[in-house]
Design a protein around this motif. Structure first.
Motif, mmCIF file in Angstrom:
data_model
loop_
_atom_site.group_PDB
_atom_site.id
_atom_site.type_symbol
_atom_site.label_atom_id
_atom_site.label_comp_id
_atom_site.label_asym_id
_atom_site.label_seq_id
_atom_site.Cartn_x
_atom_site.Cartn_y
_atom_site.Cartn_z
ATOM 1 N N ALA A 13 -3.028 4.959 -3.526
ATOM 2 C CA ALA A 13 -1.920 5.256 -4.192
ATOM 3 C C ALA A 13 -0.816 5.103 -3.175
ATOM 4 C CB ALA A 13 -1.856 6.790 -4.646
ATOM 5 N N ALA A 14 -1.073 5.335 -1.834
ATOM 6 C CA ALA A 14 0.067 4.898 -0.973
ATOM 7 C C ALA A 14 0.233 3.372 -0.920
ATOM 8 C CB ALA A 14 -0.470 5.506 0.628
ATOM 9 N N ARG A 15 -0.942 2.543 -0.803
ATOM 10 C CA ARG A 15 -0.733 1.173 -0.692
ATOM 11 C C ARG A 15 -0.163 0.542 -1.960
ATOM 12 N NH1 ARG A 15 -4.378 -1.305 3.492
ATOM 13 N NH2 ARG A 15 -3.934 -3.170 2.336
ATOM 14 N N VAL A 59 -1.194 7.471 3.715
ATOM 15 C CA VAL A 59 -0.192 8.379 3.072
ATOM 16 C C VAL A 59 0.522 9.082 4.275
ATOM 17 C CG1 VAL A 59 -0.123 10.597 1.840
ATOM 18 C CG2 VAL A 59 -1.716 8.882 1.098
ATOM 19 N N ARG A 60 -0.045 9.605 5.225
ATOM 20 C CA ARG A 60 0.529 10.502 6.169
ATOM 21 C C ARG A 60 1.503 9.520 7.184
ATOM 22 N NH1 ARG A 60 -1.620 15.426 7.309
ATOM 23 N NH2 ARG A 60 -0.074 15.637 8.794
ATOM 24 N N HIS A 61 1.288 8.492 7.362
ATOM 25 C CA HIS A 61 1.973 7.688 8.423
ATOM 26 C C HIS A 61 2.400 6.297 7.974
ATOM 27 C CE1 HIS A 61 0.539 10.515 11.494
ATOM 28 N NE2 HIS A 61 -0.682 10.403 11.182
ATOM 29 N N ILE A 62 1.708 5.642 7.271
ATOM 30 C CA ILE A 62 2.483 4.237 6.871
ATOM 31 C C ILE A 62 3.388 4.386 5.898
ATOM 32 C CG2 ILE A 62 1.825 1.864 6.455
ATOM 33 C CD1 ILE A 62 0.786 2.917 8.997
ATOM 34 N N ALA A 63 2.948 4.967 4.779
ATOM 35 C CA ALA A 63 4.009 5.095 3.460
ATOM 36 C C ALA A 63 5.008 6.166 3.873
ATOM 37 C CB ALA A 63 3.197 5.726 2.208
ATOM 38 N N THR A 200 5.798 11.534 0.336
ATOM 39 C CA THR A 200 4.216 11.513 0.692
ATOM 40 C C THR A 200 3.894 13.335 1.048
ATOM 41 O OG1 THR A 200 5.003 11.539 3.162
ATOM 42 C CG2 THR A 200 4.333 9.293 2.137
ATOM 43 N N ASP A 201 4.691 14.090 0.974
ATOM 44 C CA ASP A 201 4.287 15.348 0.920
ATOM 45 C C ASP A 201 5.346 16.320 0.213
ATOM 46 O OD1 ASP A 201 3.969 18.101 1.915
ATOM 47 O OD2 ASP A 201 3.798 17.574 3.974
ATOM 48 N N ALA A 202 4.828 17.341 -0.622
ATOM 49 C CA ALA A 202 5.700 18.023 -1.498
ATOM 50 C C ALA A 202 6.482 18.931 -0.926
ATOM 51 C CB ALA A 202 4.896 18.671 -2.699
#
Length: 221
Positions: A13-15, A59-63, A200-202
């Protein structure tokens, strides 16, 4: 605060979101993949990111880094200053996805060595690494100033005020404490910012602001 769809929950999903939001070229995708590989390898030598986040790197770093670019889509060659760049997050991600000149500010030698090596190996001619505490860096007008886990908000703004102009865009991820930190600022500073929800984080939020931090505002409530 703008309305943001459900936070990204998987690497795919992030990509996919990065593809939709920025339409990277094949060369940019390759550079992102190579950066991820270099970051994981270097993490065995120095603690750049939490090991527990490696399985969710995209998710945590690139997006999480790339989303800052979506809050500053201005064209042009204005300098983007990334404070406490550390592992190159968000600075190197932004430099891969855009042609903006990027100044990475980092005081730790080993991390600066890593940043320079990655920038050189990926051919990121738009990246400059400055190895020094922010207080010792000569003034350069910043079109954009970002900082991911650099310092408490009041200290961050105080230290970086001299790099700001009337048109500076501030992009400051602040996790779940964004509203609380913003409320502690002097009123003139508070009025410069609004809160955006992280994609990326609610539970995380980003402070987005515009303008110059004036010295006369310091200490005023």
């Amino acid at each position: 605060m703008s309305d943001v769809s459900k936070p990204l929950e998987s690497e795919d999903a992030a990509r996919a979101w990065i593809g939709e939001a920025f339409a990277p070229t094949p060369d940019q995708w390759e550079k992102l993949d190579r950066f991820v590989a270099k970051l994981v390898a270097e993490n065995d030598r120095q603690n750049l990111i939490a090991a527990s986040t490696i399985p969710t790197m995209w998710v945590r770093h690139i997006a999480d880094s790339a989303q800052l670019l979506s809050f500053d889509t201005r064209d042009g060659d204005g300098l983007w200053i990334d404070l406490g760049s550390g592992a190159g997050l968000p600075g190197l991600v932004i430099a891969i996805l855009s042609s903006r000149p990027m100044l990475l500010v980092e005081s730790r030698k080993r991390r600066c060595d890593f940043l320079r090596t990655v920038a050189a190996e990926l051919g990121l001619a738009n990246v400059e690494v400055v190895e020094a505490p922010l207080e010792r860096i000569e003034i350069r007008p910043g079109a954009t100033i970002s900082a991911r886990a650099f310092a408490p908000l009041d200290k961050l703004l105080d230290l970086s005020a001299r790099f700001s102009t009337e048109s500076t865009r501030w992009l400051l991820p602040k996790g779940r404490n964004a509203v609380k930190e913003l409320a502690l600022l002097p009123q003139p500073w508070q009025r410069m910012f609004h809160v955006e929800q992280s994609r990326t984080d609610a539970e995380s939020q980003i402070l987005v602001g515009s303008g110059k931090i004036a010295a006369k505002q310091r200490g005023k409530r």
